[in-house]
Structures are given as C-alpha cells and as structure tokens.
Scaffold this active site. Structure first.
Site, PDB file in Angstrom:
ATOM      1  NE  ARG A 135      39.486  78.236  61.870  1.00  0.00           N
ATOM      2  CZ  ARG A 135      40.523  77.607  62.625  1.00  0.00           C
ATOM      3  NH1 ARG A 135      40.970  78.301  63.732  1.00  0.00           N
ATOM      4  NH2 ARG A 135      41.243  76.566  62.133  1.00  0.00           N
ATOM      5  CG  ASN A 179      36.452  76.764  63.460  1.00  0.00           C
ATOM      6  OD1 ASN A 179      35.949  77.565  62.445  1.00  0.00           O
ATOM      7  ND2 ASN A 179      37.268  75.717  62.902  1.00  0.00           N
TER       8      ASN A 179
END
Length: 90
Positions: A12, A30
């Site tokens: 990320r 996520n």
C-alpha cells in the site's frame, strides 16, 4: 484488484508513493481475502504506468494477477471521496 503476495510487504505504501509520483489520484486498501484494492484516476498515460507498476509491485511482493475494471469518472468511488493529498492509504 491486485492478487498474490501483496499484503505485509509494504504494497500500500509503495503504491501510494508511485501513484503520487505519477500524479494519479485515488486510494489503496487491503481486503480481508488477501488482495489489495486500488481506485485510481488520472491521465491515461499515468494510469497505464501505474498499472504496469502494479503488475510487478514493490520488492517482496509477488503479484499473480490484476483484475481491472474501468468506470466512468462520475461513477468512481474516488470522485465521491476526494482526498486533499491526492492518493490515500486506507
């Protein structure tokens, strides 16, 4: 959607860094099933570059597939949830 070994490897943060570098707006998060979801918008060349990067991911990741769904800008989740920093980690 990015599939593979993409959680727990800095995916990320690296995605946000790359998106900001390319001038792409949106977010990354996520999901409980182990995938990473990316909502991105920007110039076509910048989106293409981000998609190419997502296909490899950062060091430590092992991307096994991308599921890409193109939406009109007015239907994009990003359009409804504008972020001042341009690209957010959720």
């Amino acid at each position: 959607m990015v599939r593979g070994r993409v959680q727990g490897v800095g995916f990320r943060a690296a995605t946000a860094h790359e998106a900001r570098r390319l001038g792409v707006e949106g977010w990354v998060r996520n999901l409980p099933d182990g995938t990473v979801e990316v909502d991105a918008r920007g110039a076509p060349a910048a989106i293409d570059a981000l998609l190419a990067w997502l296909g490899a991911g950062p060091r430590g990741a092992r991307v096994t597939g991308l599921d890409i769904h193109e939406l009109p800008p007015e239907r994009s989740v990003t359009a409804e949830l504008e972020r001042p920093d341009g690209f957010a980690i959720r």
